[in-house]
Scaffold this motif. Sequence first.
Motif, short mmCIF file in Angstrom:
data_model
loop_
_atom_site.label_atom_id
_atom_site.label_comp_id
_atom_site.label_asym_id
_atom_site.label_seq_id
_atom_site.Cartn_x
_atom_site.Cartn_y
_atom_site.Cartn_z
N VAL A 169 1.34 4.38 22.81
CA VAL A 169 2.01 5.57 23.07
C VAL A 169 2.98 6.08 22.04
CG1 VAL A 169 1.46 5.34 25.36
CG2 VAL A 169 3.72 4.27 24.36
N ASP A 170 3.44 5.40 21.36
CA ASP A 170 4.67 5.65 20.49
C ASP A 170 3.98 6.05 19.02
OD1 ASP A 170 6.42 4.68 18.05
OD2 ASP A 170 7.68 5.24 19.93
N GLN A 171 4.57 7.27 18.39
CA GLN A 171 3.84 7.74 17.30
C GLN A 171 4.10 7.14 16.17
OE1 GLN A 171 5.44 11.64 16.99
NE2 GLN A 171 7.28 11.12 16.46
N MET A 172 5.03 6.41 15.95
CA MET A 172 5.61 5.40 14.77
C MET A 172 4.58 4.26 14.66
SD MET A 172 8.96 3.51 13.78
CE MET A 172 9.06 2.45 12.29
N SER A 195 8.32 -3.37 25.32
CA SER A 195 9.03 -2.33 25.10
C SER A 195 9.68 -2.21 23.93
CB SER A 195 10.14 -2.53 26.08
OG SER A 195 11.02 -3.91 25.69
N ASP A 196 9.50 -3.15 22.67
CA ASP A 196 10.07 -3.04 21.59
C ASP A 196 9.18 -2.38 20.43
OD1 ASP A 196 12.50 -4.60 22.37
OD2 ASP A 196 11.17 -6.57 22.19
N HIS A 197 8.97 -1.19 20.83
CA HIS A 197 7.94 -0.20 19.93
C HIS A 197 8.55 -0.08 18.35
CE1 HIS A 197 7.31 2.05 23.87
NE2 HIS A 197 6.63 0.63 23.90
N GLU A 247 -8.81 14.70 15.33
CA GLU A 247 -8.95 16.04 15.91
C GLU A 247 -7.97 16.23 17.24
OE1 GLU A 247 -12.86 16.26 17.53
OE2 GLU A 247 -13.89 16.28 15.37
N GLY A 248 -7.66 15.00 17.73
CA GLY A 248 -6.83 15.17 19.16
C GLY A 248 -5.56 14.44 19.05
N ASP A 249 -5.26 13.82 18.01
CA ASP A 249 -3.83 13.24 17.90
C ASP A 249 -2.74 14.26 18.14
OD1 ASP A 249 -2.72 10.19 17.54
OD2 ASP A 249 -1.23 11.79 17.16
N PRO A 250 -1.66 14.22 18.97
CA PRO A 250 -0.57 14.94 19.26
C PRO A 250 0.15 15.23 17.66
CG PRO A 250 -0.11 13.25 20.38
CD PRO A 250 -1.46 13.09 20.04
N CYS A 303 -0.16 11.55 11.87
CA CYS A 303 -1.20 10.68 12.35
C CYS A 303 -2.77 11.33 12.11
CB CYS A 303 -1.19 10.42 13.78
SG CYS A 303 0.25 9.43 14.04
N ARG A 304 -2.73 12.53 12.14
CA ARG A 304 -4.06 13.37 12.01
C ARG A 304 -4.27 13.50 10.62
NH1 ARG A 304 -1.64 17.14 15.80
NH2 ARG A 304 -1.21 18.69 14.34
#
Length: 840
Positions: free
Chosen positions: A760-763, A717-719, A804-807, A811-812
Amino acid sequence: MEQVSTNAEVRLTVSQCFRTLTTSTDSTDIISALKTLLSHLDGGPEGTTTAAQQAEFRRAHYTRTLQLLVSNLQADWLHSFTAAQRSELWDSLFLRGPPDQALLVLMDGIGELRPSTNLDHLVSITEKFLQNHCLAELLWSYCLQATPSDSPQLRETLLGRISALPDLTANKLHLNNRPVFLPQQYYPLLATEMLTALERTCQALRDGTDCSLTFVAQTLGKVCIQGHSGLVLAVVAPQLSVCTRSDMVWQRVCWKLMENVPQRWMESVLTGLVQAVSGPDALGRIIGNLVLTNKKAQFVITHKLLLLQYKYETRVLRIVLGYLAADKDRRPFLVQVLRSICQAWANPSAVKHTPLEQQLYVSKTLLLSVSLLKDSELQELRSELLHCMLGGMQSHLDSSVVRIRHMGMVVGECLSSRMDGSGTQLKFEYDQDEETRELLSLMTPITCDEAEPEPVNRANSLQETNETMPSTENTSSQNKSAPQSSKTDADSDLDSDDELTPYDMSGDQEMSQASPPRYLRDCLEILRSSEDGVRVELSLRVAESLVRRNAFAAREISVQMSKVLLHMEDKYNIIGFLGLRQATMVALTVTDCIPVTQYLTTEFYSLNYSLRQRLDILEVLTIAAQELSKPITDKRDPSIGPAATSELNTYPGDNPVHWQQVVEKRIQSKTKHFSKGATKPPAKATPNRYAPVAGHFFFPLLRNYDKPQVTFDLLGSDHLVLGRLIHTLGLFMHLAVNAPIAAQMGCALLDFVWAVRYHVDQMVRRGVLFAVCSVFLSMPSQNLLVDLSDQLFETRAWLADVAEGDPDADCRNLAVQSLVLLDRSVKKQLQDPQTLSLES
């Protein structure tokens, strides 16, 4: 058999009264029941109850009676009473019975009741309890008990109620507290009641009655240990000094009182007493030869007050040393103290590392001790004093502090004069000031006590206490309403200052009494143990400069100081606390890199650390690595670190645009441009301090990342911490460009981030992509195809999917830049003739 019948009669009578009070609505029956209960306290108007019945009621039924009365404060019959009836029938039950039981019930009732008229009533009774000398009766009742009849738990509870009564009432009543419950009035009142109990004890001893002072001594110790020794002993000490001047019974009572003080409270009593008495003779009359029989008292008097603590006035030193010198049985301790003081004063390490105030305190103690020596003792200690004088003077004169040098000169002159009054004496030239004149005056002993008050009548002591200690409200109102006549009463012929122009003091600054430490070890001790907020702030503000100016001393205590700073909290609301602490930790890491880095990286995965502390560790390591990576030839002020220029440095991973700029800059540097004109020469590689120690920053942080701890789950949980960790590792990789260990770091970093590339975490995903970019930028090109040949295809496919697919847009973009770097590095290696020959 007669006792059994008496107990049964009392039990039956009390039960009938209780039933009447709880069920009856007839005021006549209620009044009769209350009078019956009162008759079991004082025998009634016609002696209707016997002494045995009264004793049984007090022993077994009195507390239950009071508890019943408190629980029935809402009864209709009580509110129907007139004020006179309530005072005579209800209040008297609390004031005429055993005071210890009454006090416990009253304090429990005050603690349980909510703000109401019932609470006000109990508070009023408690106020009467104090004003009617019930505390003196309570203490005297325990003096009559040669053997304790109560349990230790009950006695401890009673001691707590007596000593903390102002705190208990203030916590409950808040702004509605009564003046008699304020500490400024309650503790002098308690001291007066203690003196009354001691006076009755002296009279009882003259009459041949055995008494015990255990409870009074415990009360005195309990109050002193809670910090109220000044208020209590300011009343007790002068009266005991007067009473013991010519009365041996009083002296014996005082000695026994001090002997019965529990060991854990002895220090607080003695330290308060030596400040409250008027002279050494008074102290000797009060405590006698306690220093000979009590080890705790001996340690406090002969060691702690003279060597370990240095906050007391010179008068206290005169009293303590005069007490030791006043009796032949105590004089050996004076010689013992002198030997210890000589060692402390002549110790060169103490001169360098102890505060100036403590050195002055030790010098005063040394001179006072020497002035009290007899000629025979002086001859016996001559060699030790000579060694102390020569060694101590050398250490003091070698100091760069003027006050320390003057101190050594004055003490040397005094010692030489005392040891050889008629021979050659030392004489120095120095400017006399208040401090040196005080040291010189200590060689003249003062043998007489100061003026002591006359004994007062104990019966009028309470009234005098109330008169001399008005309530805070009355005092403030008097101060506000007092006419401003003091100015007009002055002689009108005096010149007026109204025409003088006031001096502009708007730019003045308040000067602090404390001074910043000049040595790093002093700074560490203040940060570790001091409770003075001003000293802590001054030490924290100079800590970084001390570390950078004295690298050798910093390396000796680097790990200890890092530990103190890592666990330090902002208890004093210091401005810029986080930036100051971080700057000092960075300076320690840069100065003593490998030990401090090993400590911080180990503590990152340790138990019982908060996430904030773990993030602090990563920030310190990041800033230190950036400072170490700067070229050695760069000229900069070593006393100014990168963390000292701002309140708190922004963590590198918080700004992805910054990393995009870095990556774009490196891409442009590797891109071939066809243009006319002179080309910019390539940057010249220069050595730095980070490359040799890069592995110490990098690899320990990869050691235990997959082991969940009690308070820390990196892969769970410590993202936030995981993202910061990956950004930090990527930065370490980026700074290690051209380092020999860069290839190993790149392989290890790719293996680490491969497991969390789909987090799952974008950071976290940004950190992974930044780490991959750092590997492609910093890892030598020839190692990519050799060491990472099996992973390049999968890595390229993953980067293409992310692009191509990262939200997340960042990151893209990072994925696209990583693809460009990877393709160009591979193309460059495939075009290299050496690589082609290896492949063929």
